[in-house]
Design a protein around this motif. Structure first.
Motif, PDB file in Angstrom:
ATOM      1  N   VAL A  59      -2.713  16.765  12.586  1.00  0.00           N
ATOM      2  CA  VAL A  59      -3.000  15.618  13.439  1.00  0.00           C
ATOM      3  C   VAL A  59      -2.153  15.831  14.691  1.00  0.00           C
ATOM      4  O   VAL A  59      -0.949  16.059  14.593  1.00  0.00           O
ATOM      5  CB  VAL A  59      -2.630  14.295  12.740  1.00  0.00           C
ATOM      6  N   VAL A  60      -2.802  15.814  15.857  1.00  0.00           N
ATOM      7  CA  VAL A  60      -2.110  16.110  17.108  1.00  0.00           C
ATOM      8  C   VAL A  60      -2.214  14.926  18.053  1.00  0.00           C
ATOM      9  O   VAL A  60      -3.314  14.418  18.300  1.00  0.00           O
ATOM     10  CB  VAL A  60      -2.685  17.367  17.795  1.00  0.00           C
ATOM     11  N   LEU A  61      -1.074  14.504  18.572  1.00  0.00           N
ATOM     12  CA  LEU A  61      -1.039  13.483  19.611  1.00  0.00           C
ATOM     13  C   LEU A  61      -0.728  14.195  20.918  1.00  0.00           C
ATOM     14  O   LEU A  61       0.370  14.717  21.100  1.00  0.00           O
ATOM     15  CB  LEU A  61       0.018  12.419  19.317  1.00  0.00           C
ATOM     16  N   VAL A  62      -1.717  14.278  21.797  1.00  0.00           N
ATOM     17  CA  VAL A  62      -1.545  14.881  23.118  1.00  0.00           C
ATOM     18  C   VAL A  62      -1.102  13.769  24.060  1.00  0.00           C
ATOM     19  O   VAL A  62      -1.782  12.751  24.183  1.00  0.00           O
ATOM     20  CB  VAL A  62      -2.861  15.518  23.623  1.00  0.00           C
ATOM     21  N   ASN A  63       0.039  13.966  24.697  1.00  0.00           N
ATOM     22  CA  ASN A  63       0.559  12.986  25.641  1.00  0.00           C
ATOM     23  C   ASN A  63       0.718  13.666  26.998  1.00  0.00           C
ATOM     24  O   ASN A  63       1.447  14.644  27.129  1.00  0.00           O
ATOM     25  CB  ASN A  63       1.901  12.432  25.167  1.00  0.00           C
ATOM     26  N   ILE A  64       0.010  13.161  27.997  1.00  0.00           N
ATOM     27  CA  ILE A  64       0.069  13.717  29.347  1.00  0.00           C
ATOM     28  C   ILE A  64       1.126  12.939  30.121  1.00  0.00           C
ATOM     29  O   ILE A  64       1.074  11.713  30.194  1.00  0.00           O
ATOM     30  CB  ILE A  64      -1.298  13.605  30.049  1.00  0.00           C
ATOM     31  N   GLN A  89       4.362  14.331   7.556  1.00  0.00           N
ATOM     32  CA  GLN A  89       3.000  14.089   7.074  1.00  0.00           C
ATOM     33  C   GLN A  89       1.970  14.913   7.850  1.00  0.00           C
ATOM     34  O   GLN A  89       0.781  14.816   7.579  1.00  0.00           O
ATOM     35  CB  GLN A  89       2.679  12.604   7.189  1.00  0.00           C
ATOM     36  N   GLY A  90       2.421  15.697   8.829  1.00  0.00           N
ATOM     37  CA  GLY A  90       1.496  16.571   9.551  1.00  0.00           C
ATOM     38  C   GLY A  90       1.239  16.204  10.994  1.00  0.00           C
ATOM     39  O   GLY A  90       0.359  16.793  11.628  1.00  0.00           O
ATOM     40  N   GLY A 144      -7.658  14.064  15.122  1.00  0.00           N
ATOM     41  CA  GLY A 144      -7.568  14.156  13.674  1.00  0.00           C
ATOM     42  C   GLY A 144      -7.570  15.591  13.173  1.00  0.00           C
ATOM     43  O   GLY A 144      -7.816  16.539  13.925  1.00  0.00           O
ATOM     44  N   ARG A 145      -7.322  15.737  11.893  1.00  0.00           N
ATOM     45  CA  ARG A 145      -7.263  17.061  11.271  1.00  0.00           C
ATOM     46  C   ARG A 145      -8.564  17.840  11.439  1.00  0.00           C
ATOM     47  O   ARG A 145      -8.582  19.061  11.456  1.00  0.00           O
ATOM     48  CB  ARG A 145      -6.946  16.928   9.780  1.00  0.00           C
ATOM     49  N   ASP A 146      -9.672  17.114  11.565  1.00  0.00           N
ATOM     50  CA  ASP A 146     -10.981  17.751  11.708  1.00  0.00           C
ATOM     51  C   ASP A 146     -11.354  18.015  13.167  1.00  0.00           C
ATOM     52  O   ASP A 146     -12.465  18.451  13.457  1.00  0.00           O
ATOM     53  CB  ASP A 146     -12.057  16.888  11.050  1.00  0.00           C
ATOM     54  N   GLY A 147     -10.428  17.742  14.104  1.00  0.00           N
ATOM     55  CA  GLY A 147     -10.695  18.007  15.513  1.00  0.00           C
ATOM     56  C   GLY A 147     -11.409  16.881  16.249  1.00  0.00           C
ATOM     57  O   GLY A 147     -11.818  17.038  17.391  1.00  0.00           O
ATOM     58  N   THR A 148     -11.530  15.739  15.601  1.00  0.00           N
ATOM     59  CA  THR A 148     -12.200  14.588  16.207  1.00  0.00           C
ATOM     60  C   THR A 148     -11.188  13.699  16.908  1.00  0.00           C
ATOM     61  O   THR A 148     -10.102  13.465  16.385  1.00  0.00           O
ATOM     62  CB  THR A 148     -12.943  13.776  15.119  1.00  0.00           C
ATOM     63  N   ALA A 171      -5.441   8.799  10.243  1.00  0.00           N
ATOM     64  CA  ALA A 171      -5.632  10.236  10.502  1.00  0.00           C
ATOM     65  C   ALA A 171      -4.768  11.088   9.571  1.00  0.00           C
ATOM     66  O   ALA A 171      -5.219  12.118   9.066  1.00  0.00           O
ATOM     67  CB  ALA A 171      -5.319  10.551  11.962  1.00  0.00           C
ATOM     68  N   LEU A 172      -3.537  10.673   9.342  1.00  0.00           N
ATOM     69  CA  LEU A 172      -2.641  11.449   8.489  1.00  0.00           C
ATOM     70  C   LEU A 172      -3.037  11.386   7.013  1.00  0.00           C
ATOM     71  O   LEU A 172      -2.701  12.286   6.242  1.00  0.00           O
ATOM     72  CB  LEU A 172      -1.195  10.979   8.678  1.00  0.00           C
ATOM     73  N   ALA A 173      -3.756  10.346   6.618  1.00  0.00           N
ATOM     74  CA  ALA A 173      -4.195  10.204   5.230  1.00  0.00           C
ATOM     75  C   ALA A 173      -5.420  11.058   4.925  1.00  0.00           C
ATOM     76  O   ALA A 173      -5.738  11.280   3.747  1.00  0.00           O
ATOM     77  CB  ALA A 173      -4.501   8.741   4.922  1.00  0.00           C
ATOM     78  N   GLU A 174      -6.102  11.550   5.951  1.00  0.00           N
ATOM     79  CA  GLU A 174      -7.295  12.363   5.740  1.00  0.00           C
ATOM     80  C   GLU A 174      -6.919  13.728   5.186  1.00  0.00           C
ATOM     81  O   GLU A 174      -5.866  14.279   5.529  1.00  0.00           O
ATOM     82  CB  GLU A 174      -8.054  12.535   7.059  1.00  0.00           C
ATOM     83  N   ALA A 175      -7.790  14.254   4.358  1.00  0.00           N
ATOM     84  CA  ALA A 175      -7.563  15.573   3.764  1.00  0.00           C
ATOM     85  C   ALA A 175      -7.638  16.643   4.840  1.00  0.00           C
ATOM     86  O   ALA A 175      -8.369  16.509   5.823  1.00  0.00           O
ATOM     87  CB  ALA A 175      -8.603  15.847   2.683  1.00  0.00           C
TER      88      ALA A 175
END
Length: 191
Positions: A59-64, A89-90, A144-148, A171-175
């Motif tokens: 799970v990625v948080l992009v901050n500009i 948690q990722g 999210g982990r799936d790129g969404t 998002a972190l709870a997703e597989a």
């Protein structure tokens, strides 16, 4: 030219300009929650390339942000709190600096002075704003982990931001895509 003639000419010109596209450029997909996140790459402090694809499954948080942005200064400690809270948690935070002078040492020192322990990426050409259709800084995008794209926000965030924390927890709870599903629960205990 009279106003009566000028208005239709302006409208026709605006329609013509709006309908023109660069033949060499593919149609841009909308940057919308629920849609795939855009493809994006920048550089690490040492100049090596880094991309969102490198973090597939996270799970990625992009901050500009930028050093000249006053709200960004208040936001960096909040992002660090979120990073520390959810890293195990990722969650990966990519603080993308759009400072144009490309003084990586200055940017790194600035972020560190505000407590940033998360990754700082460099984008002195500010491609990230065009890629994510950001209207200003700071701006944040949760992938999210799936790129969404799961959440987005223009303006500063706080560590206690309700909608952001809710989106992070979901998002972190997703597989992780491609990972084995969790084991099925065993039989219910007998009394």
């Amino acid at each position: 030219m009279s106003a009566r003639r000028l208005l239709p000419a302006l409208v026709a010109g605006a329609v013509a300009v709006a309908s023109c596209t660069n033949a060499g450029e593919a149609a841009r997909a909308p940057v919308a929650v629920g849609a795939p996140a855009p493809v994006y790459a920048a550089q690490r402090q040492d100049g090596t390339p880094v991309s969102l694809a490198d973090h597939a499954g996270d799970v990625v948080l992009v901050n500009i942000w930028a050093t000249w942005c006053k709200p960004c200064r208040a936001e960096i400690p909040a992002l660090d709190t979120l990073h520390r809270r959810y890293q195990a948690q990722g969650l990966r935070i990519a603080g993308v600096s759009i400072d144009v002078d490309d003084d990586r040492a200055k940017v790194a020192e600035f972020a560190a002075s505000l407590g940033a322990s998360y990754a700082i990426w460099y984008d002195p050409d500010d491609k990230v704003s065009t890629t994510f259709l950001a209207l200003g800084v700071p701006a944040s995008y949760l992938i999210g982990r799936d790129g969404t794209l799961r959440w987005r926000h223009v303006g500063p965030v706080t560590a206690d931001d309700g909608p952001l924390n809710a989106a992070l927890r979901v998002a972190l709870a997703e597989a992780v895509p491609g990972a084995a599903p969790p084991p099925a629960p065993g039989p219910a205990p007998t009394p």
